[in-house]
Design an enzyme around this catalytic site. Sequence first.
Site, PDB file in Angstrom:
ATOM      1  N   GLY A  37      24.477  81.850  28.039  1.00 22.75           N
ATOM      2  CA  GLY A  37      23.515  80.811  27.654  1.00 22.75           C
ATOM      3  C   GLY A  37      24.221  79.723  26.866  1.00 22.75           C
TER       4      GLY A  37
ATOM      5  CB  VAL B 134      19.120  83.676  28.020  1.00 26.58           C
ATOM      6  CG1 VAL B 134      20.470  84.079  28.587  1.00 26.58           C
ATOM      7  CG2 VAL B 134      18.334  84.920  27.642  1.00 26.58           C
TER       8      VAL B 134
ATOM      9  CB  THR C 246       5.194  80.673  24.842  1.00 27.52           C
ATOM     10  OG1 THR C 246       5.735  80.400  23.543  1.00 27.52           O
ATOM     11  CG2 THR C 246       3.882  81.403  24.673  1.00 27.52           C
TER      12      THR C 246
ATOM     13  CB  ALA D  50      17.511  73.532  11.243  1.00 29.55           C
TER      14      ALA D  50
ATOM     15  CE  LYS E  45      15.043  82.503  14.679  1.00 30.44           C
ATOM     16  NZ  LYS E  45      15.978  81.456  14.601  1.00 30.44           N
TER      17      LYS E  45
ATOM     18  CB  ALA F  61      13.001  83.261   8.513  1.00 31.58           C
TER      19      ALA F  61
ATOM     20  CG  LEU G 148      11.300  78.184   7.119  1.00 34.30           C
ATOM     21  CD1 LEU G 148      12.488  78.161   8.073  1.00 34.30           C
ATOM     22  CD2 LEU G 148      11.610  77.366   5.868  1.00 34.30           C
TER      23      LEU G 148
ATOM     24  CB  CYS H 185      12.015  78.003  16.504  1.00 30.84           C
ATOM     25  SG  CYS H 185      13.603  78.278  17.267  1.00 30.84           S
TER      26      CYS H 185
ATOM     27  NE  ARG I 106       8.107  63.125  12.096  1.00 29.68           N
ATOM     28  CZ  ARG I 106       8.420  64.403  12.282  1.00 29.68           C
ATOM     29  NH1 ARG I 106       8.673  65.197  11.260  1.00 29.68           N
ATOM     30  NH2 ARG I 106       8.446  64.898  13.495  1.00 29.68           N
TER      31      ARG I 106
HETATM   32  C1  UDX Z   1      13.764  75.908  12.762  1.00 30.58           C
HETATM   33  C2  UDX Z   1      14.263  76.670  11.524  1.00 30.58           C
HETATM   34  O1  UDX Z   1      14.414  75.754  10.423  1.00 30.58           O
HETATM   35  C3  UDX Z   1      15.576  77.366  11.825  1.00 30.58           C
HETATM   36  O2  UDX Z   1      15.991  78.145  10.722  1.00 30.58           O
HETATM   37  C4  UDX Z   1      15.415  78.246  13.053  1.00 30.58           C
HETATM   38  O3  UDX Z   1      16.653  78.829  13.408  1.00 30.58           O
HETATM   39  C5  UDX Z   1      14.877  77.444  14.236  1.00 30.58           C
HETATM   40  O4  UDX Z   1      13.656  76.791  13.864  1.00 30.58           O
HETATM   41  P1  UDX Z   1      14.344  73.579  13.919  1.00 30.58           P
HETATM   42  O5  UDX Z   1      13.091  73.813  14.690  1.00 30.58           O
HETATM   43  O6  UDX Z   1      15.582  73.224  14.657  1.00 30.58           O
HETATM   44  O7  UDX Z   1      14.699  74.883  13.041  1.00 30.58           O
HETATM   45  O8  UDX Z   1      14.092  72.393  12.857  1.00 30.58           O
HETATM   46  P2  UDX Z   1      13.371  72.308  11.419  1.00 30.58           P
HETATM   47  O9  UDX Z   1      14.219  71.457  10.557  1.00 30.58           O
HETATM   48  O10 UDX Z   1      12.987  73.618  10.883  1.00 30.58           O
HETATM   49  O11 UDX Z   1      12.064  71.459  11.747  1.00 30.58           O
HETATM   50  C6  UDX Z   1      10.989  71.976  12.520  1.00 30.58           C
HETATM   51  C7  UDX Z   1       9.847  70.985  12.542  1.00 30.58           C
HETATM   52  O12 UDX Z   1       9.229  70.888  11.264  1.00 30.58           O
HETATM   53  C8  UDX Z   1      10.269  69.552  12.900  1.00 30.58           C
HETATM   54  O13 UDX Z   1       9.308  68.970  13.757  1.00 30.58           O
HETATM   55  C9  UDX Z   1      10.293  68.848  11.568  1.00 30.58           C
HETATM   56  O14 UDX Z   1      10.094  67.462  11.678  1.00 30.58           O
HETATM   57  C10 UDX Z   1       9.135  69.533  10.855  1.00 30.58           C
HETATM   58  N1  UDX Z   1       9.231  69.478   9.389  1.00 30.58           N
HETATM   59  C11 UDX Z   1      10.279  70.070   8.749  1.00 30.58           C
HETATM   60  C12 UDX Z   1       8.223  68.844   8.666  1.00 30.58           C
HETATM   61  O15 UDX Z   1       7.269  68.319   9.221  1.00 30.58           O
HETATM   62  N2  UDX Z   1       8.316  68.819   7.297  1.00 30.58           N
HETATM   63  C13 UDX Z   1       9.345  69.406   6.616  1.00 30.58           C
HETATM   64  O16 UDX Z   1       9.340  69.344   5.370  1.00 30.58           O
HETATM   65  C14 UDX Z   1      10.365  70.043   7.365  1.00 30.58           C
HETATM   66  P1  ADP Z   2      18.016  77.834  23.191  1.00 29.51           P
HETATM   67  O1  ADP Z   2      17.375  76.679  22.466  1.00 29.51           O
HETATM   68  O2  ADP Z   2      17.421  79.182  22.825  1.00 29.51           O
HETATM   69  O3  ADP Z   2      19.509  77.840  23.123  1.00 29.51           O
HETATM   70  P2  ADP Z   2      18.163  76.708  25.872  1.00 29.51           P
HETATM   71  O4  ADP Z   2      17.085  76.601  26.898  1.00 29.51           O
HETATM   72  O5  ADP Z   2      18.721  75.459  25.256  1.00 29.51           O
HETATM   73  O6  ADP Z   2      17.598  77.693  24.742  1.00 29.51           O
HETATM   74  O7  ADP Z   2      19.417  77.510  26.474  1.00 29.51           O
HETATM   75  C1  ADP Z   2      19.345  78.721  27.160  1.00 29.51           C
HETATM   76  C2  ADP Z   2      20.354  78.679  28.318  1.00 29.51           C
HETATM   77  O8  ADP Z   2      20.446  80.002  28.881  1.00 29.51           O
HETATM   78  C3  ADP Z   2      19.981  77.749  29.463  1.00 29.51           C
HETATM   79  O9  ADP Z   2      21.021  76.792  29.646  1.00 29.51           O
HETATM   80  C4  ADP Z   2      19.855  78.686  30.692  1.00 29.51           C
HETATM   81  O10 ADP Z   2      20.364  78.100  31.890  1.00 29.51           O
HETATM   82  C5  ADP Z   2      20.721  79.870  30.266  1.00 29.51           C
HETATM   83  N1  ADP Z   2      20.391  81.139  30.950  1.00 29.51           N
HETATM   84  C6  ADP Z   2      19.173  81.718  31.088  1.00 29.51           C
HETATM   85  N2  ADP Z   2      19.281  82.891  31.744  1.00 29.51           N
HETATM   86  C7  ADP Z   2      20.591  83.080  32.030  1.00 29.51           C
HETATM   87  C8  ADP Z   2      21.345  84.121  32.689  1.00 29.51           C
HETATM   88  N3  ADP Z   2      20.760  85.218  33.168  1.00 29.51           N
HETATM   89  N4  ADP Z   2      22.688  83.958  32.810  1.00 29.51           N
HETATM   90  C9  ADP Z   2      23.284  82.847  32.296  1.00 29.51           C
HETATM   91  N5  ADP Z   2      22.643  81.842  31.670  1.00 29.51           N
HETATM   92  C10 ADP Z   2      21.313  81.947  31.533  1.00 29.51           C
END
Ligand code: UDX
Ligand code: ADP
Length: 471
Positions: free
Chosen positions: A13, A93, A97, A168, A224, A227, A231, A280, A447
């Site tokens: 992945g 990978v 949902t 993040a 995970k 957390a 957040l 996430c 924002r």
């Molecule tokens: C999140 C977690 O922070 C990270 O630890 C986990 O591994 C993956 O999910 P990410 O989704 O990449 O990371 O970004 P993050 O900075 O957490 O922001 C998520 C969303 O919340 C964004 O849309 C951001 O704009 C929003 N946000 C964040 C707010 O609206 N207010 C804040 O104070 C912080």
């Molecule tokens: P994340 O944000 O969790 O990293 P992404 O969708 O950005 O998710 O990346 C997941 C990657 O895993 C994709 O590029 C997809 O092509 C790859 N992938 C999914 N299933 C397989 C598999 N069986 N073998 C190799 N790559 C895979």
Amino acid sequence: MSPVKVTKICCIGAGYVGGPTCAVVALKCPHITVTIVDLNQSRIDAWNSPDFKLPIYEPGLEDVVRQTRGRNLFFSTDVDKGIEEADLIFVSVNTPTKKSGIGAGFAADLNYVELATRRIADVAKSSKIVVEKSTVPCRTADAMRTILDANSKPNCRFDILSNPEFLAEGTAINDLLKPDRVLIGSLQTPQGIDACNSLASIYANWVPKDRILTVGLWSSELSKLAANAMLAQRISSVNALSAICEATGANIDEVAHAIGFDSRIGPKFLKASVGFGGSCFQKDILNLVYLSESCHLPEVAAYWRQVVEMNDYQKRRFSTRVVDTLFKTITGKRIAVLGFAFKADTGDTRESAAITLIRDFQQEKALINIYDPQVPHEQIWADLAEASPDIPLAATQKQVTICASAIEACKNAEAVVIATEWKEFCDIDWESVYAHMKKPAFIFDGRIIVDADRLRKIGFKVTVIGRAEAL
Ligand code: UDX
Ligand code: ADP
């Protein structure tokens, strides 16, 4: 037997998690060969592109890849070779949902994890440590172990670890270089603990030992989800307060600042916004809801579900406020939406609040100009098509224009909506924007990044999340 000394890593992945994580492992462990494999040829081609046009935008990533690619970091579509050669395999990978079937709309789709696991079982000819990195429901490691054990060959042992990634987007490289913690879950058997030590010794090349936490498998998987749920809950809490601020005349930034001084609460992650997005938060909470229901804990499920409902409400509330402020109709009016990514410093649009806002504006028959510094145009069209399956793309393309700059997007618009906190939106020449907009000219700051008083002096009507309208 002592812990395996890892010299070859394969990461299955090459996405937002696998790519940056393993690039940093390669940077910090020059003695380990790291191969990132993916089925998606164009993604791998982009990782290998001679001019470093990488498939994801992440500050600092290009520099890490420039230092490591071809040295001890390789990208390939040869999944089987990567698996065969590795001592340790990260499974990174996607786990979206589920869209249909049991648990649709809540449970994680584990098809990709299962296919990758089966591939490992089919191809491996020697023992491997298999590490689940993708965020997965609790007990996925158990399912992986069952598949691997049922299909393994003689003299081939698989140890499963959970090692969730907490980076993040937008700050991934810094988060990986200086993680708050690294979490490794293993079975508490001698073999499980040995495998855990093997992985811990990789991180120990750059992470202080007291930040490498080792726990049981299920605790790691649940941590995970927990957390991310906590957040997201913090943002929904602050967004709920922003609605009270708008109704009472308090200012959410002042409230957040004041409560953040309490050392038990702390100042981070208290920024009210148009709603959280990203791959996430929503997914992981829905996962937790599904888990709670599966455990016959409906009150717990309802508690977490409310975090997502509050987020949906916040997005809806914002688009309604735009319509109400523009004299209750935006039909035929041009609205500039600045920002399409789910947060600044990424080109990722998964669950971005901008998508929902634009869908709402489309339904109100507005004309929409979009500008984002990083999101590819094809991605914007794909997201809008998915959000409004009832509107043909040709019709959307008549209603929506993607612009090359913020200034261009604002030209002749009646309102500007700030959906993503890109730094360049703080530095816009607002006098010039004002001169080229229809009057009265409105700004909606989703924002809290503009200086509302200064903009009002220019002549704008300014609406900010978490603040009552200025009289
Ligand atoms: C999140 C977690 O922070 C990270 O630890 C986990 O591994 C993956 O999910 P990410 O989704 O990449 O990371 O970004 P993050 O900075 O957490 O922001 C998520 C969303 O919340 C964004 O849309 C951001 O704009 C929003 N946000 C964040 C707010 O609206 N207010 C804040 O104070 C912080
Ligand atoms: P994340 O944000 O969790 O990293 P992404 O969708 O950005 O998710 O990346 C997941 C990657 O895993 C994709 O590029 C997809 O092509 C790859 N992938 C999914 N299933 C397989 C598999 N069986 N073998 C190799 N790559 C895979």
